[in-house]
Design an enzyme around this catalytic site. Structure first.
Site, PDB file in Angstrom:
ATOM      1  N   ASP A  51      19.313  64.269  98.311  1.00 26.97           N
ATOM      2  CA  ASP A  51      18.521  64.528  99.512  1.00 26.97           C
ATOM      3  C   ASP A  51      17.253  65.264  99.088  1.00 26.97           C
ATOM      4  O   ASP A  51      17.307  66.419  98.652  1.00 26.97           O
ATOM      5  CB  ASP A  51      19.330  65.368 100.500  1.00 26.97           C
ATOM      6  CG  ASP A  51      18.631  65.555 101.836  1.00 26.97           C
ATOM      7  OD1 ASP A  51      17.506  65.047 101.994  1.00 26.97           O
ATOM      8  OD2 ASP A  51      19.204  66.230 102.715  1.00 26.97           O
ATOM      9  N   ASP A  79      14.086  59.339 101.976  1.00 22.04           N
ATOM     10  CA  ASP A  79      14.271  60.539 101.157  1.00 22.04           C
ATOM     11  C   ASP A  79      15.732  60.858 100.859  1.00 22.04           C
ATOM     12  O   ASP A  79      16.058  61.971 100.453  1.00 22.04           O
ATOM     13  CB  ASP A  79      13.607  61.742 101.834  1.00 22.04           C
ATOM     14  CG  ASP A  79      14.219  62.080 103.188  1.00 22.04           C
ATOM     15  OD1 ASP A  79      14.932  61.227 103.751  1.00 22.04           O
ATOM     16  OD2 ASP A  79      13.982  63.192 103.687  1.00 22.04           O
ATOM     17  N   GLU A  80      16.607  59.878 101.011  1.00 23.48           N
ATOM     18  CA  GLU A  80      18.020  60.092 100.717  1.00 23.48           C
ATOM     19  C   GLU A  80      18.623  58.872 100.023  1.00 23.48           C
ATOM     20  O   GLU A  80      18.238  57.737 100.327  1.00 23.48           O
ATOM     21  CB  GLU A  80      18.811  60.365 102.003  1.00 23.48           C
ATOM     22  CG  GLU A  80      18.427  61.634 102.729  1.00 23.48           C
ATOM     23  CD  GLU A  80      19.219  61.818 104.011  1.00 23.48           C
ATOM     24  OE1 GLU A  80      19.657  62.945 104.263  1.00 23.48           O
ATOM     25  OE2 GLU A  80      19.396  60.839 104.744  1.00 23.48           O
TER      26      GLU A  80
END
Length: 431
Positions: free
Chosen positions: A4, A101-102
């Site tokens: 993350d 973003d993960e």
């Protein structure tokens, strides 16, 4: 392993713009006092600045705060760099991007190759720092299932590293409230409270039948499995629908021509997505939102599957013309607040059946060739005439959820359209 990224959009801006480093900044769709923060830097968060705040509010909390207009192509390019780092340690099938973003790394088949997941996580952090930049950091969670690995990333931020095991899970849960658990909001908390569950440890110790009763069926089973190290969240699904929607600036609302150009842009964006995903749609919906009137919308069941932008536009335009024959007001008018287009009921191109008496097969091949040329030489190298009228109305936007559009169908690489800066889009701030 769940990766993350921390304050991702803001961190990307700080990495690429030296003057922004170590400063409280917020990424926003456009510059201006009414702009809304969609991502705050770590420095800004220390002043209480959060996603959804207006620039004026942020300036009160932090006089040195600076708004930075979003650059979606940049965030996608860095996403690609990060994914390439993750794929170095296992095959691409085991790296699952969950959002911009993960990402998840499924290490189930790599227990003999990566015997120490903590060491692997530290190496990934080092690789990101050395390859992408020191201002791009991430929190990494490790556990026996996706849910607990995701939870582990929430426990230690920024730049965290937490490994949840059966031996330490109660230690970590004891530090959290129910709403700290991903997927449990206030409504879920109240539902659990009514069943006598007030803490995450109570939640974990609740029986499977009780959780079935609390959540009304199989969802309760899933929660029981998650909290007992069983996997229910690893699978991915294909698109059921695709949408292109925009709020309209004063510049776009100024004339019928600019509104129509936005309409064309929505259709063209969906065409590009359909081509890249190698599917056609059999259902089409359009809506128009207004400041001083109720929303207008139409849903169209198509007689034959479509992929072409102008065919989509003509289908909606026909419905608009039918409506306007009976009403004095136009659909595309200056008090419009937003518009959107949604396509669904997809047919894979390899299963598409053509009639013997039309030339759609040739048109579809030509469209695919056009996008191949765009991929190789730039998305504005060749365009339809419809794209050149009032061009540049639709500013690029970043999706917080799925990043499926960034990956072309059949694992044939990345969608180059989304990695290219649209230099034609030079819209003045809407103040």
């Amino acid at each position: 392993m769940y990766i993350d990224m921390n304050s991702y959009f803001a961190s990307c801006e700080q990495q690429c713009e030296e003057r922004l480093r170590n400063k409280p900044i917020g990424v926003c769709p456009y510059d201006g006092p009414n702009a809304v923060v969609i991502a705050a830097s770590k420095e800004a968060k220390k002043f209480g600045i959060r996603t959804g705040m207006h620039a004026s509010q942020c300036k009160i909390l932090c006089p040195g705060f600076e708004m930075v207009p979003t650059r979606p192509f940049l965030y996608r390019r860095i996403h690609v760099q990060i994914m390439n780092i993750l794929c170095f340690y296992c095959d691409a099938e085991s790296v699952i991007p969950k959002s911009i973003d993960e990402a998840i790394i499924n290490l189930t088949s790599y227990t003999y190759i990566h015997k120490d997941p903590i060491a692997l996580a530290r190496q990934i952090k080092t690789d990101i720092r050395n390859t992408v930049g020191e201002y791009i950091t991430c929190s990494i969670g490790i556990a026996a299932n996706v849910f607990l690995a995701k939870l582990a990333t929430e426990i230690q931020k920024p730049d965290g590293l937490v490994h949840i095991t059966p031996e330490n899970i109660d230690h970590y849960l004891g530090k959290l409230s129910l709403t700290d658990i991903p997927g449990i909001a206030r409504a879920g908390e109240k539902r659990l409270n009514r069943a006598g569950i007030y803490t995450p440890i109570d939640f974990r110790n609740a029986s499977e039948p009780l959780l079935r009763k609390v959540f009304g069926g199989v969802v309760g089973n899933y929660w029981y499995y998650r909290l007992h190290f069983k996997e229910v969240d690893l699978s991915t699904t294909n698109y059921k629908r695709m949408s292109a929607m925009r709020s309209l600036s004063a510049r776009t609302r100024a004339s019928y021509e600019t509104l129509h150009a936005m309409f064309v842009s929505l259709c063209t964006r969906l065409e590009q997505r359909l081509v890249k995903q190698n599917v056609f749609c059999r259902e089409l919906s359009f809506y128009a939102g207004y400041y001083n009137a109720v929303e207008w919308k139409t849903n169209i069941k198509l007689a034959y599957p479509l992929q072409d932008a102008m065919e989509m536009l003509h289908q909606v335009a026909f419905k608009i013309a039918e409506y306007e024959k009976l009403q004095p007001l136009k659909i595309l008018r200056r008090d419009m607040m937003s518009m959107g287009l949604v396509v669904g009921d997809f047919v894979p191109s390899e299963k598409l059946q053509y009639s013997l008496f039309d030339n759609r097969a040739q048109q579809d091949r030509l469209r695919k060739i056009m996008y191949t040329i765009k991929d190789q030489y730039g998305k504005n190298m060749v365009r339809k005439a419809s794209e050149t009228i009032e061009a540049g109305q639709m500013k690029d936007a970043i999706g917080f959820g799925s990043v499926k559009d960034l990956y072309q169908s059949g694992n044939t690489g990345f969608n180059k359209f989304l990695l290219e800066e649209d230099k034609e889009m030079q819209v003045a701030p809407d103040r």
